[in-house]
Design a protein around this motif. Structure first.
Motif, PDB file in Angstrom:
ATOM      1  N   PHE A   1       0.790  -1.231   0.000  1.00 38.59           N
ATOM      2  CA  PHE A   1       0.000   0.000   0.000  1.00 38.59           C
ATOM      3  C   PHE A   1       0.820   1.277   0.000  1.00 38.59           C
ATOM      4  CE2 PHE A   1      -2.843  -3.153   2.064  1.00 38.59           C
ATOM      5  CZ  PHE A   1      -3.865  -3.122   1.123  1.00 38.59           C
ATOM      6  N   VAL A   2       2.138   1.195   0.222  1.00 37.16           N
ATOM      7  CA  VAL A   2       2.918   2.413   0.409  1.00 37.16           C
ATOM      8  C   VAL A   2       3.034   3.221  -0.874  1.00 37.16           C
ATOM      9  CG1 VAL A   2       5.183   1.420  -0.136  1.00 37.16           C
ATOM     10  CG2 VAL A   2       5.005   3.307   1.509  1.00 37.16           C
ATOM     11  N   VAL A   3       2.890   2.570  -2.019  1.00 38.14           N
ATOM     12  CA  VAL A   3       3.022   3.291  -3.290  1.00 38.14           C
ATOM     13  C   VAL A   3       2.018   4.431  -3.385  1.00 38.14           C
ATOM     14  CG1 VAL A   3       2.705   3.055  -5.781  1.00 38.14           C
ATOM     15  CG2 VAL A   3       4.033   1.373  -4.546  1.00 38.14           C
ATOM     16  N   VAL A   4       0.820   4.222  -2.825  1.00 36.35           N
ATOM     17  CA  VAL A   4      -0.215   5.257  -2.896  1.00 36.35           C
ATOM     18  C   VAL A   4       0.267   6.545  -2.236  1.00 36.35           C
ATOM     19  CG1 VAL A   4      -2.564   5.852  -2.194  1.00 36.35           C
ATOM     20  CG2 VAL A   4      -2.028   3.525  -2.947  1.00 36.35           C
ATOM     21  N   GLY A   5       1.050   6.427  -1.162  1.00 31.84           N
ATOM     22  CA  GLY A   5       1.506   7.610  -0.441  1.00 31.84           C
ATOM     23  C   GLY A   5       2.663   8.326  -1.090  1.00 31.84           C
ATOM     24  N   VAL A   6       3.346   7.701  -2.047  1.00 34.45           N
ATOM     25  CA  VAL A   6       4.516   8.340  -2.670  1.00 34.45           C
ATOM     26  C   VAL A   6       4.357   8.430  -4.190  1.00 34.45           C
ATOM     27  CG1 VAL A   6       6.124   7.718  -0.829  1.00 34.45           C
ATOM     28  CG2 VAL A   6       5.735   6.112  -2.713  1.00 34.45           C
ATOM     29  N   LEU A   7       3.129   8.364  -4.674  1.00 37.45           N
ATOM     30  CA  LEU A   7       2.906   8.457  -6.117  1.00 37.45           C
ATOM     31  C   LEU A   7       3.481   9.748  -6.697  1.00 37.45           C
ATOM     32  CD1 LEU A   7      -0.742   7.134  -6.707  1.00 37.45           C
ATOM     33  CD2 LEU A   7       1.403   6.060  -7.398  1.00 37.45           C
ATOM     34  N   ASP A   8       3.259  10.862  -5.996  1.00 35.14           N
ATOM     35  CA  ASP A   8       3.739  12.139  -6.510  1.00 35.14           C
ATOM     36  C   ASP A   8       5.258  12.186  -6.559  1.00 35.14           C
ATOM     37  OD1 ASP A   8       3.728  12.001  -3.742  1.00 35.14           O
ATOM     38  OD2 ASP A   8       3.556  14.175  -3.477  1.00 35.14           O
ATOM     39  N   ARG A   9       5.902  11.585  -5.564  1.00 30.95           N
ATOM     40  CA  ARG A   9       7.372  11.567  -5.528  1.00 30.95           C
ATOM     41  C   ARG A   9       7.938  10.712  -6.664  1.00 30.95           C
ATOM     42  NH1 ARG A   9      10.382  14.775  -2.371  1.00 30.95           N
ATOM     43  NH2 ARG A   9      11.723  13.075  -1.631  1.00 30.95           N
ATOM     44  N   ILE A  10       7.315   9.559  -6.907  1.00 31.28           N
ATOM     45  CA  ILE A  10       7.763   8.707  -8.010  1.00 31.28           C
ATOM     46  C   ILE A  10       7.532   9.412  -9.335  1.00 31.28           C
ATOM     47  CG2 ILE A  10       7.387   6.508  -9.183  1.00 31.28           C
ATOM     48  CD1 ILE A  10       6.594   5.315  -6.507  1.00 31.28           C
ATOM     49  N   SER A  11       6.387  10.092  -9.452  1.00 32.51           N
ATOM     50  CA  SER A  11       6.069  10.822 -10.678  1.00 32.51           C
ATOM     51  C   SER A  11       7.126  11.879 -10.982  1.00 32.51           C
ATOM     52  CB  SER A  11       4.693  11.477 -10.535  1.00 32.51           C
ATOM     53  OG  SER A  11       4.416  12.321 -11.627  1.00 32.51           O
ATOM     54  N   ALA A  12       7.505  12.634  -9.956  1.00 28.35           N
ATOM     55  CA  ALA A  12       8.511  13.677 -10.160  1.00 28.35           C
ATOM     56  C   ALA A  12       9.888  13.077 -10.436  1.00 28.35           C
ATOM     57  CB  ALA A  12       8.569  14.579  -8.929  1.00 28.35           C
ATOM     58  N   GLY A  13      10.218  11.984  -9.735  1.00 29.50           N
ATOM     59  CA  GLY A  13      11.538  11.393  -9.903  1.00 29.50           C
ATOM     60  C   GLY A  13      11.743  10.737 -11.252  1.00 29.50           C
ATOM     61  N   LEU A  14      10.714  10.065 -11.763  1.00 29.35           N
ATOM     62  CA  LEU A  14      10.832   9.373 -13.046  1.00 29.35           C
ATOM     63  C   LEU A  14      10.268  10.194 -14.202  1.00 29.35           C
ATOM     64  CD1 LEU A  14       9.851   5.723 -12.021  1.00 29.35           C
ATOM     65  CD2 LEU A  14      12.134   6.722 -12.240  1.00 29.35           C
ATOM     66  N   ARG A  15       9.716  11.388 -13.903  1.00 29.00           N
ATOM     67  CA  ARG A  15       9.145  12.279 -14.916  1.00 29.00           C
ATOM     68  C   ARG A  15       8.050  11.561 -15.712  1.00 29.00           C
ATOM     69  NH1 ARG A  15      14.627  15.348 -17.171  1.00 29.00           N
ATOM     70  NH2 ARG A  15      15.270  16.189 -15.132  1.00 29.00           N
ATOM     71  N   VAL A  16       7.130  10.985 -14.953  1.00 26.85           N
ATOM     72  CA  VAL A  16       5.987  10.271 -15.518  1.00 26.85           C
ATOM     73  C   VAL A  16       4.734  10.859 -14.900  1.00 26.85           C
ATOM     74  CG1 VAL A  16       4.860   8.016 -15.725  1.00 26.85           C
ATOM     75  CG2 VAL A  16       7.349   8.173 -15.822  1.00 26.85           C
ATOM     76  N   PRO A  17       3.635  11.050 -15.673  1.00 26.78           N
ATOM     77  CA  PRO A  17       2.408  11.602 -15.091  1.00 26.78           C
ATOM     78  C   PRO A  17       1.896  10.751 -13.932  1.00 26.78           C
ATOM     79  CG  PRO A  17       2.270  11.576 -17.486  1.00 26.78           C
ATOM     80  CD  PRO A  17       3.511  10.825 -17.117  1.00 26.78           C
ATOM     81  N   VAL A  18       1.262  11.407 -12.957  1.00 23.23           N
ATOM     82  CA  VAL A  18       0.738  10.698 -11.793  1.00 23.23           C
ATOM     83  C   VAL A  18      -0.281   9.636 -12.214  1.00 23.23           C
ATOM     84  CG1 VAL A  18      -0.619  10.956  -9.676  1.00 23.23           C
ATOM     85  CG2 VAL A  18       1.157  12.619 -10.218  1.00 23.23           C
ATOM     86  N   SER A  19      -1.087   9.964 -13.238  1.00 23.12           N
ATOM     87  CA  SER A  19      -2.080   8.991 -13.699  1.00 23.12           C
ATOM     88  C   SER A  19      -1.415   7.720 -14.213  1.00 23.12           C
ATOM     89  CB  SER A  19      -2.939   9.618 -14.797  1.00 23.12           C
ATOM     90  OG  SER A  19      -2.120  10.055 -15.880  1.00 23.12           O
TER      91      SER A  19
END
Length: 447
Positions: free
Chosen positions: A69-87
């Motif tokens: 479940f932890v991915v839900v809490g860091v979606l925005d961080r992963i999005s910014a780090g990998l330069r991929v849209p949050v969706s």
């Protein structure tokens, strides 16, 4: 009784009268060892070893639940780090769920003949490796593939851990044992996910997966050191176990699991949004509501396991009925914060309280197919979660979030007659039938 035509057996001498109880008989061996010492001590040692093994299984489930479940809490961080849209990053959740639903049963099928303890260790080792790879992933495609693999291993682990926990204790404590595994996952929602989410916002997001990989290695070491060899709950090869899983009672239990989790996640998926828009609480207060939900869920899991020790069928019926009523109450009191908090707590208590009894009942009703059924139970739950999330999104887009609790209550209400039937059903077949590959017998429904 002698067979017909056989000579009568000679009269037997009367059995000698039992000697008066003079306390424990001393061991005749050369020194202390297995079997020496008083009886209570000999009985206490296996119980203590079993308790330690259950604690390790609960800790391992805590690690697995946190990673889920932890991915839900860091979606925005992963999005910014990998330069991929949050969706797009949200597909990490979908990939994990598909891994559990499809990959878990597939891995179980491939490993059905392997030792349960070896499978536990293999699953934890693969899980630690998958999270280590996620920590060093530099592209989204690799991270997506790793999450799908982690989901498949999750499905295998939950099934094997549930079956292993049940085999470590006597029959009257199987519900509590299964609850320890599900309690670890519930505790992950209460403590592990918030802590990992916090770490993912003050440290690089990769540190979350690295930390989970380390915890997975710790759980693996403890499993090797503490968990004894355990017998499987199923018997026979994959084809034999599949035959029993495809019988009416096991399929009914799995279908009921899909509906129950679909109903619960129809409201839980957007519970935060519901609390903000309908109850009128702020973002910080939403966190408190969810903390109450998680705490109640942890208590409910353990309490549900203890009640399942006595009667898993009745536990399911009562908890299911109260859950339906509570969801209706949540709909009615939604605009009022205090009653809504009580309803949310009851939602967690009875919603999570169903899980151990449902998993135990699924394993029981599958009879010799218990090993395969234990993994399919986890897959059914995740299929329900995915379906509930889809229903929540569809409903909210058309009608708003206000009616979600009532919709969830309607879906869960469909399961009440099914739970009543499950309570009365008897498992089919025997271990000998499975080994011989015979066809399962018809199911008896008793009063």
């Amino acid at each position: 009784m002698p067979e017909a035509g056989a000579p009568p057996s000679p009269p037997q001498a009367p059995a000698p009268a039992p000697a008066p109880d003079s306390g424990p008989v001393p061991d005749s061996g050369p020194g202390p060892g297995p079997g020496s010492g008083p009886g209570p001590d000999r009985a206490r040692a296996p119980r203590e070893r079993g308790a330690r093994a259950l604690a390790v299984l609960g800790l391992s489930a805590f690690v697995v639940g946190t990673a889920e479940f932890v991915v839900v809490g860091v979606l925005d961080r992963i999005s910014a780090g990998l330069r991929v849209p949050v969706s797009t990053v949200g597909l990490l959740v979908t990939a994990y769920a598909l891994g559990v639903c499809v990959g878990g049963p597939a891995l179980t099928a491939l490993t059905i003949r392997l030792d349960r303890r070896f499978l536990l260790c293999m699953a934890l080792a693969l899980y630690a490796l998958a999270n280590a790879m996620a920590a060093v992933a530099t592209g989204f495609a690799l991270l997506l593939a790793v999450r799908a693999v982690a989901g498949a291993v999750h499905g295998l682990f939950v099934g094997v851990a549930s079956a292993a926990a049940a085999s470590l204790v006597s029959r009257e404590r199987k519900g509590t044992a299964v609850a320890v595994v599900f309690g670890g996952i519930a505790a992950a929602n209460l403590l592990g996910v918030p802590l990992a989410t916090y770490a993912g916002h003050v440290l690089p997001w990769q540190s979350v997966f690295a930390g989970i990989a380390v915890l997975g290695c710790v759980a693996l070491g403890l499993t090797l050191a503490v968990v004894p060899p355990v017998t499987g709950t199923g018997h026979g090869a994959l084809r034999a176990q599949t035959r029993y899983v495809l019988t009416r009672p096991a399929l009914l239990a799995l279908g009921t699991a899909v509906l129950l989790f679909c109903g619960q996640f129809t409201v839980f998926t957007l519970l935060g949004t519901y609390l903000q828009r309908i109850t009128g609480v702020s973002g910080t207060q939403v966190g408190i509501f969810l903390l109450v939900f998680g705490a109640a869920g942890t208590v409910g899991t353990m309490l549900g396991g203890r009640l399942a020790d006595r009667d898993p069928g009745t536990t399911l019926v009562v908890a299911g009925a109260v859950l339906v009523v509570d969801l209706v109450v949540l709909f009615l009191v939604g605009p009022h914060p205090v009653p809504a908090a009580v309803a949310v707590a009851a939602f967690g208590l009875f919603g999570f309280g169903l899980a151990p009894a449902l998993q135990l009942r699924t394993i029981e009703l599958a009879g010799p197919g218990g090993d395969l059924a234990s993994t399919l139970g986890a897959s059914a739950g995740n299929a329900g979660i995915a379906a509930g999330s889809a229903v929540a999104g569809w409903f909210a887009a058309r009608y708003g979030v206000g009616g979600l609790p009532l919709t969830a209550a309607g879906i869960c209400a469909v399961t009440l007659p099914l739970l009543w039937v499950l309570r009365r059903m008897k498992p089919v077949g025997t271990a000998a039938d499975a080994s011989a590959g015979s066809t399962p017998e018809a199911v008896a429904v008793t009063g």
